[in-house]
Design a protein around this motif. Structure first.
Motif, PDB file in Angstrom:
ATOM      1  N   GLU A 294       0.818  -1.103   0.159  1.00 49.94           N
ATOM      2  CA  GLU A 294       0.029   0.115   0.172  1.00 49.94           C
ATOM      3  C   GLU A 294       0.738   1.267  -0.113  1.00 49.94           C
ATOM      4  OE1 GLU A 294      -3.214   2.257   2.529  1.00 49.94           O
ATOM      5  OE2 GLU A 294      -2.571   0.164   3.372  1.00 49.94           O
ATOM      6  N   VAL A 295       0.542   2.122  -0.841  1.00 49.62           N
ATOM      7  CA  VAL A 295       1.126   3.521  -0.860  1.00 49.62           C
ATOM      8  C   VAL A 295       0.388   4.702  -0.210  1.00 49.62           C
ATOM      9  CG1 VAL A 295       2.288   5.216  -2.289  1.00 49.62           C
ATOM     10  CG2 VAL A 295       2.521   2.710  -2.949  1.00 49.62           C
ATOM     11  N   PRO A 296       0.432   4.937   0.842  1.00 48.48           N
ATOM     12  CA  PRO A 296      -0.601   5.817   1.730  1.00 48.48           C
ATOM     13  C   PRO A 296      -0.422   7.305   1.161  1.00 48.48           C
ATOM     14  CG  PRO A 296       1.000   5.236   3.378  1.00 48.48           C
ATOM     15  CD  PRO A 296       1.441   4.205   1.967  1.00 48.48           C
ATOM     16  N   THR A 297       1.001   7.525   0.755  1.00 47.80           N
ATOM     17  CA  THR A 297       0.847   8.839   0.271  1.00 47.80           C
ATOM     18  C   THR A 297       1.446   8.921  -0.996  1.00 47.80           C
ATOM     19  OG1 THR A 297       1.468   9.600   2.638  1.00 47.80           O
ATOM     20  CG2 THR A 297       2.060  11.084   0.890  1.00 47.80           C
ATOM     21  N   PRO A 298       0.627   8.936  -2.209  1.00 47.38           N
ATOM     22  CA  PRO A 298       1.259   9.081  -3.666  1.00 47.38           C
ATOM     23  C   PRO A 298       1.819  10.216  -3.994  1.00 47.38           C
ATOM     24  CG  PRO A 298      -1.055   9.165  -3.595  1.00 47.38           C
ATOM     25  CD  PRO A 298      -0.640   8.893  -2.095  1.00 47.38           C
ATOM     26  N   ILE A 299       1.601  11.263  -3.236  1.00 48.38           N
ATOM     27  CA  ILE A 299       2.056  12.559  -3.570  1.00 48.38           C
ATOM     28  C   ILE A 299       2.809  13.109  -2.356  1.00 48.38           C
ATOM     29  CG2 ILE A 299       1.827  15.125  -4.333  1.00 48.38           C
ATOM     30  CD1 ILE A 299      -0.917  14.293  -5.415  1.00 48.38           C
ATOM     31  N   VAL A 300       4.120  13.052  -2.709  1.00 48.01           N
ATOM     32  CA  VAL A 300       5.158  13.363  -1.731  1.00 48.01           C
ATOM     33  C   VAL A 300       5.984  14.788  -1.835  1.00 48.01           C
ATOM     34  CG1 VAL A 300       7.425  12.586  -0.382  1.00 48.01           C
ATOM     35  CG2 VAL A 300       5.508  10.998  -1.333  1.00 48.01           C
ATOM     36  N   ASP A 301       5.615  15.717  -0.855  1.00 49.21           N
ATOM     37  CA  ASP A 301       6.304  16.948  -0.941  1.00 49.21           C
ATOM     38  C   ASP A 301       7.503  17.102  -0.047  1.00 49.21           C
ATOM     39  OD1 ASP A 301       6.835  19.609  -0.839  1.00 49.21           O
ATOM     40  OD2 ASP A 301       4.660  20.371  -0.077  1.00 49.21           O
ATOM     41  N   ILE A 302       8.798  17.366  -0.838  1.00 46.69           N
ATOM     42  CA  ILE A 302       9.864  17.170   0.106  1.00 46.69           C
ATOM     43  C   ILE A 302      10.426  18.308   0.634  1.00 46.69           C
ATOM     44  CG2 ILE A 302      10.833  15.151  -1.365  1.00 46.69           C
ATOM     45  CD1 ILE A 302      12.812  17.384  -2.507  1.00 46.69           C
ATOM     46  N   GLY A 303       9.606  19.635   0.004  1.00 47.29           N
ATOM     47  CA  GLY A 303       9.866  20.989   0.716  1.00 47.29           C
ATOM     48  C   GLY A 303      11.222  21.410  -0.039  1.00 47.29           C
ATOM     49  N   TYR A 304      11.485  22.650   0.520  1.00 50.08           N
ATOM     50  CA  TYR A 304      12.565  23.503   0.093  1.00 50.08           C
ATOM     51  C   TYR A 304      13.165  24.361   1.245  1.00 50.08           C
ATOM     52  CZ  TYR A 304       8.941  27.116  -0.094  1.00 50.08           C
ATOM     53  OH  TYR A 304       7.923  28.044   0.374  1.00 50.08           O
ATOM     54  N   GLU A 305      14.055  24.726   1.229  1.00 50.00           N
ATOM     55  CA  GLU A 305      14.894  25.763   2.205  1.00 50.00           C
ATOM     56  C   GLU A 305      15.704  26.904   1.540  1.00 50.00           C
ATOM     57  OE1 GLU A 305      18.004  25.335   5.859  1.00 50.00           O
ATOM     58  OE2 GLU A 305      17.676  23.706   4.453  1.00 50.00           O
ATOM     59  N   ILE A 306      15.334  28.217   1.865  1.00 46.99           N
ATOM     60  CA  ILE A 306      16.179  29.176   1.628  1.00 46.99           C
ATOM     61  C   ILE A 306      17.562  29.351   2.477  1.00 46.99           C
ATOM     62  CG2 ILE A 306      16.163  31.909   1.391  1.00 46.99           C
ATOM     63  CD1 ILE A 306      13.955  30.534  -0.307  1.00 46.99           C
ATOM     64  N   ILE A 307      18.655  29.182   1.541  1.00 48.84           N
ATOM     65  CA  ILE A 307      19.849  29.400   1.934  1.00 48.84           C
ATOM     66  C   ILE A 307      20.734  30.626   1.549  1.00 48.84           C
ATOM     67  CG2 ILE A 307      22.279  28.152   1.677  1.00 48.84           C
ATOM     68  CD1 ILE A 307      20.073  26.359   3.070  1.00 48.84           C
ATOM     69  N   ARG A 308      20.781  31.398   2.516  1.00 49.82           N
ATOM     70  CA  ARG A 308      21.570  32.672   2.513  1.00 49.82           C
ATOM     71  C   ARG A 308      23.079  32.616   2.357  1.00 49.82           C
ATOM     72  NH1 ARG A 308      20.820  38.354   5.970  1.00 49.82           N
ATOM     73  NH2 ARG A 308      21.480  39.860   3.987  1.00 49.82           N
ATOM     74  N   ARG A 309      23.621  33.071   1.332  1.00 48.99           N
ATOM     75  CA  ARG A 309      25.194  33.012   1.263  1.00 48.99           C
ATOM     76  C   ARG A 309      25.604  34.334   0.905  1.00 48.99           C
ATOM     77  NH1 ARG A 309      24.408  27.701  -1.423  1.00 48.99           N
ATOM     78  NH2 ARG A 309      24.713  26.161   0.413  1.00 48.99           N
ATOM     79  N   THR A 310      26.950  34.580   0.665  1.00 48.93           N
ATOM     80  CA  THR A 310      27.589  35.928   0.612  1.00 48.93           C
ATOM     81  C   THR A 310      26.925  36.515  -0.665  1.00 48.93           C
ATOM     82  OG1 THR A 310      29.418  34.904  -0.696  1.00 48.93           O
ATOM     83  CG2 THR A 310      29.576  35.206   1.752  1.00 48.93           C
TER      84      THR A 310
END
Length: 327
Positions: free
Chosen positions: A309-325
């Protein structure tokens, strides 16, 4: 196969199992079988095996482009996941063309892959019918479709575009430009532009947009795109690019022109690929877990092939803002 079994000191059934379902064979036993195969230069007859097992042992992956490395991490994660279960990857590129994707799918599905992974959700109606009637699990990646063909692993591109624009504003930049390819087939770039537009409207600031003239755009386009942005909007103090490769080209072009970053012009990208990281150009960017997308896609395929069984067929892995120079 009998010769391999005799050399490894196991039964022929164990050799067969080591080839078809290696995760069900003890590591030490599997190592003996692999060593015997190497000594005897044994190449399994995969066609005969697929006829007997009704499986090809292939996972087909259709990516948008081979021109740059944006999907390399995803393919690496997918490959590591499915190879551990005894499958091999059959790889093709659509070159950001839905028509070419359809043609490629016709050729691939004729080889009866056990699963299909696609980067993107833009398909011709015929391609979608081919996928839905193929009888194999399908995973679309890098987007979160409202109506997936089967399953999906991705992230919210419009939300990520909005988040980066708002982040640049929070860093103190007020005249924020956006650069992306103009091709309508680049759905992800268009979605990031949608997020940018939502953010500047929310902030009540002037939109500043420049579009590259090709969907496959890299560092080489940086000088031309920077010139166009500054010609049309000379007081721009930050540029958000829809890909790290574009941002890298813009950053290097700015440095060659003597423009100080980030004090005179901040630059950000999207993806957090190697060129953006501290060992590269130290770009402010949106981090996407590209390898995680591939791994999760592989896990969904394997679960479906095992009739789990695949309970979550749509997977949201998200994102992250990375601040650099760079910003």
């Amino acid at each position: 196969m009998n010769d391999v079994a005799e050399r490894a000191g196991v039964s022929q059934m164990t050799v067969s199992r080591a080839l078809r379902t290696p995760d069900l064979v003890a590591p030490a036993t599997r190592a003996r079988v692999e060593a015997a195969m190497a000594e005897l230069d044994y190449v399994p007859d995969l066609l005969a095996g697929s006829l007997a097992a009704r499986r090809s042992g292939l996972i087909a992956a259709v990516i948008s482009t081979f021109e740059n490395a944006i999907f390399a991490q995803t393919i690496a994660g997918l490959t590591a996941c499915v190879e551990a279960a005894g499958f091999s990857i059959l790889l093709g590129s659509s070159d950001y063309s839905a028509t070419d994707e359809e043609r490629l799918l016709r050729a691939i599905l004729g080889r009866r892959p056990d699963g299909v992974v696609l980067t993107g959700t833009l398909h011709t109606p015929r391609a979608r019918r081919l996928l839905t009637t193929a009888g194999v699990p399908v995973v679309e990646t890098w987007e979160l479709p409202a109506d997936p063909v089967d399953m999906a692993v991705g992230f919210d591109n419009p939300a990520a575009g909005r988040a980066m624009t708002l982040a640049l504003h929070s860093y103190g930049y007020r005249r924020i430009g956006f650069i992306s390819p103009s091709d309508e087939n680049d759905r992800r770039g268009l979605q990031r532009r949608e997020g940018y537009r939502a953010a500047v409207k929310e902030l009540r600031i002037e939109p500043r947009e420049v579009s590259a003239h090709a969907v496959i755009t890299g560092m080489e386009s940086g000088p031309q795109l920077l010139d166009e942005m500054l010609k049309r909007f000379p007081d721009t103090d930050a540029i958000f690019c829809s890909l790290d490769a574009i941002a890298a080209g813009v950053l290097l072009a700015a440095q060659r022109r003597g423009i100080k970053t980030p004090s005179e012009l901040a630059i950000s990208g999207f993806g957090d690929f190697a060129i953006a990281q501290p060992s590269g150009l130290d770009l402010t960017t949106v981090h996407i877990g590209g390898r995680d997308i591939g791994t999760r896609a592989g896990e969904l395929l394997l679960a479906r092939m095992r009739d789990e069984e695949v309970p979550t067929p749509i997977v949201d892995i998200g994102y992250e803002i990375i601040r650099r120079t760079s910003a």
